[in-house]
Design an enzyme around this catalytic site. Structure first.
Site, PDB file in Angstrom:
ATOM      1  N   TYR A  74       0.738  -0.830   0.164  1.00  0.00           N
ATOM      2  CA  TYR A  74       0.284  -0.388   0.201  1.00  0.00           C
ATOM      3  C   TYR A  74       1.098   1.642   0.064  1.00  0.00           C
ATOM      4  CZ  TYR A  74      -4.484  -2.658  -0.138  1.00  0.00           C
ATOM      5  OH  TYR A  74      -5.160  -3.431  -0.342  1.00  0.00           O
ATOM      6  N   ASN A 109     -11.466   1.994  -8.015  1.00  0.00           N
ATOM      7  CA  ASN A 109     -10.095   2.819  -8.037  1.00  0.00           C
ATOM      8  C   ASN A 109     -10.698   3.579  -6.914  1.00  0.00           C
ATOM      9  OD1 ASN A 109     -10.210   1.926 -10.219  1.00  0.00           O
ATOM     10  ND2 ASN A 109     -10.126   3.685 -11.521  1.00  0.00           N
ATOM     11  N   VAL A 110      -9.426   3.064  -5.993  1.00  0.00           N
ATOM     12  CA  VAL A 110      -9.169   4.486  -4.916  1.00  0.00           C
ATOM     13  C   VAL A 110      -8.366   5.018  -4.867  1.00  0.00           C
ATOM     14  CG1 VAL A 110      -9.941   1.984  -2.984  1.00  0.00           C
ATOM     15  CG2 VAL A 110      -6.850   2.599  -4.195  1.00  0.00           C
ATOM     16  N   ASP A 111      -7.992   6.054  -5.934  1.00  0.00           N
ATOM     17  CA  ASP A 111      -6.914   6.763  -6.238  1.00  0.00           C
ATOM     18  C   ASP A 111      -7.218   8.218  -6.047  1.00  0.00           C
ATOM     19  OD1 ASP A 111      -7.065   5.805  -9.786  1.00  0.00           O
ATOM     20  OD2 ASP A 111      -8.486   7.492  -9.042  1.00  0.00           O
ATOM     21  N   HIS A 128     -15.146   0.802  -3.663  1.00  0.00           N
ATOM     22  CA  HIS A 128     -13.799   0.432  -2.949  1.00  0.00           C
ATOM     23  C   HIS A 128     -12.985   1.687  -1.621  1.00  0.00           C
ATOM     24  CE1 HIS A 128     -13.682  -3.121  -5.932  1.00  0.00           C
ATOM     25  NE2 HIS A 128     -14.624  -3.513  -5.517  1.00  0.00           N
ATOM     26  N   CYS A 159      -3.976   3.898  19.784  1.00  0.00           N
ATOM     27  CA  CYS A 159      -4.010   2.870  20.887  1.00  0.00           C
ATOM     28  C   CYS A 159      -2.779   1.764  20.830  1.00  0.00           C
ATOM     29  CB  CYS A 159      -6.029   1.976  20.877  1.00  0.00           C
ATOM     30  SG  CYS A 159      -5.360   0.983  18.610  1.00  0.00           S
ATOM     31  N   GLY A 196     -12.418  -0.261 -18.285  1.00  0.00           N
ATOM     32  CA  GLY A 196     -10.618  -0.585 -17.518  1.00  0.00           C
ATOM     33  C   GLY A 196     -11.061  -0.997 -16.584  1.00  0.00           C
TER      34      GLY A 196
HETATM   35  C1  BV8 Z   1     -18.216  -9.250  -1.078  1.00  0.00           C
HETATM   36  C2  BV8 Z   1      -9.236  -3.883  -2.718  1.00  0.00           C
HETATM   37  C3  BV8 Z   1     -19.639  -9.840   0.134  1.00  0.00           C
HETATM   38  C4  BV8 Z   1      -8.421  -2.526  -2.972  1.00  0.00           C
HETATM   39  C5  BV8 Z   1      -9.702  -5.927  -3.808  1.00  0.00           C
HETATM   40  C6  BV8 Z   1     -16.730 -16.415  -5.792  1.00  0.00           C
HETATM   41  C7  BV8 Z   1     -18.009 -15.857  -6.790  1.00  0.00           C
HETATM   42  C8  BV8 Z   1     -18.382 -14.846  -6.599  1.00  0.00           C
HETATM   43  C9  BV8 Z   1     -18.057 -13.676  -5.979  1.00  0.00           C
HETATM   44  C10 BV8 Z   1     -17.008 -14.025  -4.764  1.00  0.00           C
HETATM   45  C11 BV8 Z   1     -16.627 -15.383  -4.805  1.00  0.00           C
HETATM   46  N1  BV8 Z   1     -15.746 -16.103  -4.120  1.00  0.00           N
HETATM   47  C12 BV8 Z   1     -15.780 -14.439  -3.633  1.00  0.00           C
HETATM   48  C13 BV8 Z   1     -16.637 -13.674  -3.838  1.00  0.00           C
HETATM   49  C14 BV8 Z   1     -16.599 -11.853  -3.920  1.00  0.00           C
HETATM   50  C15 BV8 Z   1     -15.095 -11.590  -3.811  1.00  0.00           C
HETATM   51  C16 BV8 Z   1     -15.029 -11.581  -5.429  1.00  0.00           C
HETATM   52  O1  BV8 Z   1     -15.201 -10.928  -6.218  1.00  0.00           O
HETATM   53  N2  BV8 Z   1     -13.976 -12.229  -5.681  1.00  0.00           N
HETATM   54  C17 BV8 Z   1     -14.136 -12.833  -6.869  1.00  0.00           C
HETATM   55  C18 BV8 Z   1     -12.757 -12.316  -7.341  1.00  0.00           C
HETATM   56  C19 BV8 Z   1     -14.385 -13.977  -7.515  1.00  0.00           C
HETATM   57  N3  BV8 Z   1     -15.753 -10.370  -3.667  1.00  0.00           N
HETATM   58  C20 BV8 Z   1     -15.918  -9.810  -2.100  1.00  0.00           C
HETATM   59  O2  BV8 Z   1     -14.938 -10.201  -1.573  1.00  0.00           O
HETATM   60  C21 BV8 Z   1     -16.385  -8.379  -1.979  1.00  0.00           C
HETATM   61  N4  BV8 Z   1     -16.991  -8.601  -0.739  1.00  0.00           N
HETATM   62  O3  BV8 Z   1     -18.160  -9.864  -2.295  1.00  0.00           O
HETATM   63  O4  BV8 Z   1     -18.938  -8.910   0.286  1.00  0.00           O
HETATM   64  C22 BV8 Z   1     -19.032 -10.949   0.523  1.00  0.00           C
HETATM   65  C23 BV8 Z   1     -18.573 -10.855   1.607  1.00  0.00           C
HETATM   66  C24 BV8 Z   1     -17.627 -12.710   3.083  1.00  0.00           C
HETATM   67  C25 BV8 Z   1     -17.522 -13.135   1.755  1.00  0.00           C
HETATM   68  C26 BV8 Z   1     -18.058 -13.085   0.824  1.00  0.00           C
HETATM   69  C27 BV8 Z   1     -18.946 -11.544  -0.127  1.00  0.00           C
HETATM   70  C28 BV8 Z   1     -15.072  -7.214  -2.216  1.00  0.00           C
HETATM   71  C29 BV8 Z   1     -14.081  -7.095  -2.984  1.00  0.00           C
HETATM   72  C30 BV8 Z   1     -13.399  -6.105  -3.077  1.00  0.00           C
HETATM   73  C31 BV8 Z   1     -12.206  -6.651  -4.252  1.00  0.00           C
HETATM   74  N5  BV8 Z   1     -10.746  -5.630  -3.678  1.00  0.00           N
HETATM   75  N6  BV8 Z   1      -8.674  -4.840  -2.937  1.00  0.00           N
HETATM   76  C32 BV8 Z   1      -7.264  -1.751  -3.098  1.00  0.00           C
HETATM   77  O5  BV8 Z   1      -6.549  -2.743  -2.936  1.00  0.00           O
HETATM   78  O6  BV8 Z   1      -7.710  -1.064  -4.569  1.00  0.00           O
HETATM   79  S1  BV8 Z   1      -9.562  -6.172  -5.278  1.00  0.00           S
HETATM   80  C33 BV8 Z   1      -8.914  -5.315  -6.938  1.00  0.00           C
HETATM   81  O7  BV8 Z   1     -10.004  -5.499  -8.090  1.00  0.00           O
HETATM   82  C34 BV8 Z   1      -9.742  -3.568  -6.880  1.00  0.00           C
HETATM   83  O8  BV8 Z   1      -9.949  -3.518  -5.705  1.00  0.00           O
HETATM   84  C35 BV8 Z   1      -9.996  -3.211  -7.991  1.00  0.00           C
HETATM   85  O9  BV8 Z   1     -11.064  -2.091  -7.794  1.00  0.00           O
HETATM   86  C36 BV8 Z   1     -10.838  -4.389  -8.444  1.00  0.00           C
HETATM   87  C37 BV8 Z   1     -11.421  -4.637  -9.726  1.00  0.00           C
HETATM   88  O10 BV8 Z   1     -10.298  -4.699 -10.598  1.00  0.00           O
HETATM   89  P1  BV8 Z   1     -10.471  -4.112 -11.961  1.00  0.00           P
HETATM   90  O11 BV8 Z   1      -9.600  -2.092 -11.215  1.00  0.00           O
HETATM   91  O12 BV8 Z   1     -10.665  -4.609 -13.180  1.00  0.00           O
HETATM   92  O13 BV8 Z   1      -8.758  -3.697 -12.055  1.00  0.00           O
HETATM   93  P2  BV8 Z   1      -7.640  -5.010 -13.441  1.00  0.00           P
HETATM   94  O14 BV8 Z   1      -6.304  -5.389 -12.896  1.00  0.00           O
HETATM   95  O15 BV8 Z   1      -8.526  -7.033 -12.861  1.00  0.00           O
HETATM   96  O16 BV8 Z   1      -8.236  -4.564 -15.111  1.00  0.00           O
HETATM   97  C38 BV8 Z   1      -8.090  -3.797 -15.451  1.00  0.00           C
HETATM   98  C39 BV8 Z   1      -8.389  -3.974 -16.572  1.00  0.00           C
HETATM   99  O17 BV8 Z   1      -8.161  -2.985 -17.187  1.00  0.00           O
HETATM  100  C40 BV8 Z   1      -8.233  -5.151 -17.751  1.00  0.00           C
HETATM  101  O18 BV8 Z   1      -9.219  -5.912 -18.367  1.00  0.00           O
HETATM  102  C41 BV8 Z   1      -6.759  -4.379 -18.595  1.00  0.00           C
HETATM  103  O19 BV8 Z   1      -7.678  -4.706 -20.358  1.00  0.00           O
HETATM  104  C42 BV8 Z   1      -7.671  -3.122 -18.949  1.00  0.00           C
HETATM  105  N7  BV8 Z   1      -6.532  -2.163 -19.421  1.00  0.00           N
HETATM  106  C43 BV8 Z   1      -5.629  -1.397 -18.721  1.00  0.00           C
HETATM  107  N8  BV8 Z   1      -4.994  -0.472 -19.594  1.00  0.00           N
HETATM  108  C44 BV8 Z   1      -5.793  -0.417 -19.974  1.00  0.00           C
HETATM  109  C45 BV8 Z   1      -7.340  -0.731 -19.965  1.00  0.00           C
HETATM  110  N9  BV8 Z   1      -7.975  -0.408 -19.934  1.00  0.00           N
HETATM  111  C46 BV8 Z   1      -8.392   0.669 -21.169  1.00  0.00           C
HETATM  112  N10 BV8 Z   1      -7.656   0.972 -21.087  1.00  0.00           N
HETATM  113  C47 BV8 Z   1      -6.549   1.215 -20.662  1.00  0.00           C
HETATM  114  N11 BV8 Z   1      -4.898   2.193 -21.739  1.00  0.00           N
HETATM  115 ZN    ZN Z   2      -6.339   2.094  17.513  1.00  0.00          ZN
END
Ligand code: BV8
Ligand code: ZN
Length: 256
Positions: A74, A109-111, A128, A159, A196
């Protein structure tokens, strides 16, 4: 397909009387939008999750297991975010708001770059959280709004426990109010644009399917096909910082 491969008429056919779209466009953004601002993506080549799994870096168990590793990740990202500036995609989305066409931005995005680019806060739903904020891992109430990346990691709380970044980790629920706001935005929108994102993280990954099931046109902007591409109306392949401003210009020229 390339934006240029589709006739302007075709692109606009789903947007009958573009002028009537007032506040009618909802946008979902992912890490690909911030790539041109120098911030990395998570998945795919060179992504954050290439060297460490998502669970190791972005979950409570990963943090408890190795808080130093998670804070290192982070802190590196915070350094990059503090140095980052919005890019042409962010500014094209501001342009949409200025044209009176923007309903909401549902960002993963968190930025904070949508705010920095100039979109109104009430138009932005940060699903997020924000990487530049942290709070007590034991919830003592102490929070920090950072204006620089922390020197000493893992960051200690007043704390005696540890601070953690104020972002949503895997297995953590999103703010129900934000989910409700996002669902409301999707169901009231006339056009959903997805830019994206790999479309694999829930619950945000559900929203494009909501839109499709409610016969709302969905346009995707990505450098490659994604899991969503088979469902959406059009996928415009290319860097969004090039393709999306072109699309907004086409809209501007056709506002009746
Ligand atoms: C929740 C922390 C209820 C923040 C992140 C099974 C089935 C379905 C769901 C689940 C499952 N098992 C578990 C789950 C739930 C899980 C989930 O979805 N898992 C998936 C992966 C299977 N979700 C959760 O847990 C969420 N909470 O559901 O609560 C719950 C509670 C308890 C138990 C179960 C459920 C919480 C999700 C939060 C995830 N946090 N990180 C941080 O540090 O930022 S993950 C991370 O992925 C980030 O948060 C980010 O925001 C998120 C999505 O990623 P993208 O933004 O899509 O980025 P990525 O790199 O993947 O893709 C980039 C894209 O851009 C690519 O396609 C690329 O081609 C493209 N690109 C690149 N350059 C360009 C471009 N496009 C255009 N122009 C360019 N120049
Ligand atoms: Zn504390």
């Amino acid at each position: 397909m390339e934006l240029s491969e589709i006739s302007d008429e075709k692109i606009l056919e789903n947007l009958t009387q573009v002028g009537k779209l007032s506040d009618g466009i909802t946008i979902i953004t992912g890490a690909g939008v911030s790539k041109a601002s120098g911030l990395n993506t998570f998945r795919g080549k060179g992504g954050y999750y290439q060297n460490h799994s998502a669970e190791e870096l972005a979950s409570r168990s990963g943090f408890m297991n190795n808080p130093k590793l998670v804070w290192q990740w982070y802190r590196d990202r915070m350094r990059a975010v503090f140095a980052a500036k919005p890019n042409q995609t962010h500014y094209a989305i501001v342009e949409l708001e200025n044209m009176g066409l923007l309903n909401k931005i549902i960002t993963q995005n968190v930025d904070g770059l949508h705010h920095m680019a100039g979109n109104s806060s009430d138009k932005i739903i940060e699903m997020h959280g924000r990487i530049t904020e942290s709070h007590c891992f034991q919830n003592c109430g102490y929070r920090i709004e950072w204006d620089h990346a922390p020197e000493h990691i893992p960051v200690e709380c007043k704390c005696g426990a540890l601070q953690r970044p104020s972002v949503v980790w895997f297995g953590e629920s999103l703010d129900p109010e934000k989910i409700e706001q996002a669902e409301e935005a999707i169901l009231t929108t006339k056009l959903l644009i997805v830019i994206g994102t790999s479309g694999v993280v829930y619950p945000v990954a559900i929203f494009p399917k909501y839109a499709i099931n409610n016969n709302i046109p969905v346009y995707e902007f990505n450098t490659e096909k994604t899991i969503l591409s088979d469902y959406v109306t059009y996928t415009f392949i290319g860097p969004a910082e090039i393709t999306f401003p072109k699309f907004v210009k086409l809209l501007a020229e056709n506002i009746k």
